[in-house]
Design an enzyme around this catalytic site. Structure first.
Site, PDB file in Angstrom:
ATOM      1  N   GLN A 171      -8.346 -13.825   3.846  1.00  0.00           N
ATOM      2  CA  GLN A 171      -8.799 -12.453   3.617  1.00  0.00           C
ATOM      3  C   GLN A 171      -9.168 -12.320   2.149  1.00  0.00           C
ATOM      4  OE1 GLN A 171      -6.679  -9.368   5.665  1.00  0.00           O
ATOM      5  NE2 GLN A 171      -6.844  -7.958   3.944  1.00  0.00           N
ATOM      6  N   SER A 222     -15.392  -4.151   1.921  1.00  0.00           N
ATOM      7  CA  SER A 222     -16.724  -4.453   2.461  1.00  0.00           C
ATOM      8  C   SER A 222     -17.764  -3.434   2.008  1.00  0.00           C
ATOM      9  CB  SER A 222     -16.657  -4.492   3.997  1.00  0.00           C
ATOM     10  OG  SER A 222     -15.680  -5.430   4.422  1.00  0.00           O
ATOM     11  N   LYS A 252     -22.498   7.563  -0.094  1.00  0.00           N
ATOM     12  CA  LYS A 252     -22.002   8.939  -0.240  1.00  0.00           C
ATOM     13  C   LYS A 252     -21.473   9.251  -1.624  1.00  0.00           C
ATOM     14  CE  LYS A 252     -20.891   9.313   4.610  1.00  0.00           C
ATOM     15  NZ  LYS A 252     -20.227   8.345   5.415  1.00  0.00           N
ATOM     16  N   ALA A 291     -10.941   4.090   5.631  1.00  0.00           N
ATOM     17  CA  ALA A 291     -11.316   5.427   6.107  1.00  0.00           C
ATOM     18  C   ALA A 291     -10.127   6.349   5.891  1.00  0.00           C
ATOM     19  CB  ALA A 291     -11.700   5.393   7.581  1.00  0.00           C
ATOM     20  N   ARG A 292     -10.404   7.536   5.400  1.00  0.00           N
ATOM     21  CA  ARG A 292      -9.312   8.478   5.123  1.00  0.00           C
ATOM     22  C   ARG A 292      -9.392   9.717   5.994  1.00  0.00           C
ATOM     23  NH1 ARG A 292      -8.360   8.781  -1.279  1.00  0.00           N
ATOM     24  NH2 ARG A 292      -6.226   9.150  -0.590  1.00  0.00           N
ATOM     25  N   TYR A 344       0.852  -1.196   0.000  1.00  0.00           N
ATOM     26  CA  TYR A 344       0.000   0.000   0.000  1.00  0.00           C
ATOM     27  C   TYR A 344       0.887   1.244   0.000  1.00  0.00           C
ATOM     28  CZ  TYR A 344      -3.597  -3.359   1.518  1.00  0.00           C
ATOM     29  OH  TYR A 344      -4.450  -4.437   1.616  1.00  0.00           O
TER      30      TYR A 344
END
Length: 331
Positions: free
Chosen positions: A188, A218, A227, A293-294, A61
């Protein structure tokens, strides 16, 4: 949402973590249009404050960026975190199977013992810790026997450098081989309302053998967050830009789903996205749901899903709505 955060065990490892986990792919910036370190650290710390103990990251990442950010965020809070990271996508060697190029350099899938020993040390350093709670083979390497990989991981476990073992992005045959070798605690895999194929493939095998499942994406890369409006435009290297799943027609279907489940969300004092996550961890075989989440607001919203308790009837109502609106979603 007055309940405590739902906590579950990873396989038979005696490692217990929040059923809602924070996924940090987006925090690494790569394929997500860059990263904001300060907001990312705040998001991670907000997750921990809200009772999310499971934090999932990987060297891939942002080629170490996400791990470094996680390391900074958990400093002084390590005892509250169940830390998961990965191995097997490498740039330090060209052994294994070529997977893709990053910044002009080849990335290989390689899970040889020598490489795993190298990778764990790099991850421990970036994360600022002595132990990884859950160590995962990121993508499977067809050139290395799974028995060799597991032998290396078992040695790391005996040394106290890892506490449990996972495997990601694998076939049913891969899973059966891992199980036959012994020591696997979890898989995973991508799983969401719009991608449920593992219900018929991997999940039955995992459940039979006491192997936990962590679902990633997810919220389907944010599609199910409620959103992303119909007119949202994606730019730069954002992977959603040319993803057919994010077509205007698909987004319209998701809007209708969100409208349908809104009354149920209201009854729980929750957002539709929280209801989607709560539904996910109620699906048979899904032990943990990883959600990206950022910023702190997204982190707090995701965490809230772990305090929702859906009844069987409510879960079925959501399933029916998902089937009605999402079955014909364009791939």
């Amino acid at each position: 949402m007055s309940h405590e955060m739902l906590v579950r065990e990873i396989g038979s490892s005696d490692v217990h973590a929040s059923a809602i986990g924070l996924g940090t792919w987006a925090i690494g910036g790569w394929m997500w249009g860059g990263t904001d370190e300060a907001k990312s650290i705040a998001a991670i710390q907000a997750s921990i404050d809200e009772g999310v103990s499971l934090i999932d990251t990987a060297p891939a990442y942002g080629q170490g960026v996400a791990e470094e950010i996680v390391g900074k965020a958990i400093k002084g809070r390590r005892d509250k975190v169940v830390l998961a990271t990965k191995c097997g996508l490498v740039r330090h060697t060209t052994r294994g199977r070529h997977f893709f190029d990053y910044d002009g350099r080849p990335v290989h899938r390689y899970l040889g013992a020598d490489s795993i020993v190298h990778e764990i040390e790099q991850s421990l350093k970036r994360l600022g810790t002595d132990t990884i709670d859950h160590y995962i083979t990121h993508w499977q390497d067809p050139t290395t026997p799974i028995a060799e990989t597991m032998e290396a991981l078992s040695k790391l476990k005996a040394q106290g450098k890892i506490r449990s073992i996972g495997a990601s992005n694998l076939s049913v045959q891969d899973l059966e081989t891992y199980v036959s070798v012994g020591g696997l605690d979890a898989i995973q895999e991508e799983y969401s309302m719009v991608k449920r194929d593992i219900e018929k493939t991997l999940l039955p095998v995992a459940r039979r053998n006491g192997v936990s499942t962590l679902s990633y994406s997810s919220l389907a890369l944010g599609l199910l967050s409620g959103k992303i409006g119909v007119d949202r435009v994606f730019s730069g290297d954002d992977q959603r830009k040319d993803n057919p799943r994010f077509s205007k027609a698909n987004r319209e279907k998701v809007v209708r789903l969100m409208d349908d489940i809104a009354p149920l969300a209201d009854a729980h004092g929750a957002t539709p996205a929280q209801l989607v996550i709560a539904w996910t961890i109620q699906q048979p075989g899904i032990t943990f749901a990883l959600c990206g989440a950022r910023n702190p607001e997204q982190a707090r919203e995701n965490a809230g899903a772990g305090r929702i308790r859906l009844s069987k009837a409510e879960t079925e109502t959501i399933s029916e709505a998902a089937t009605r609106h999402l079955t014909d979603l364009d791939a």
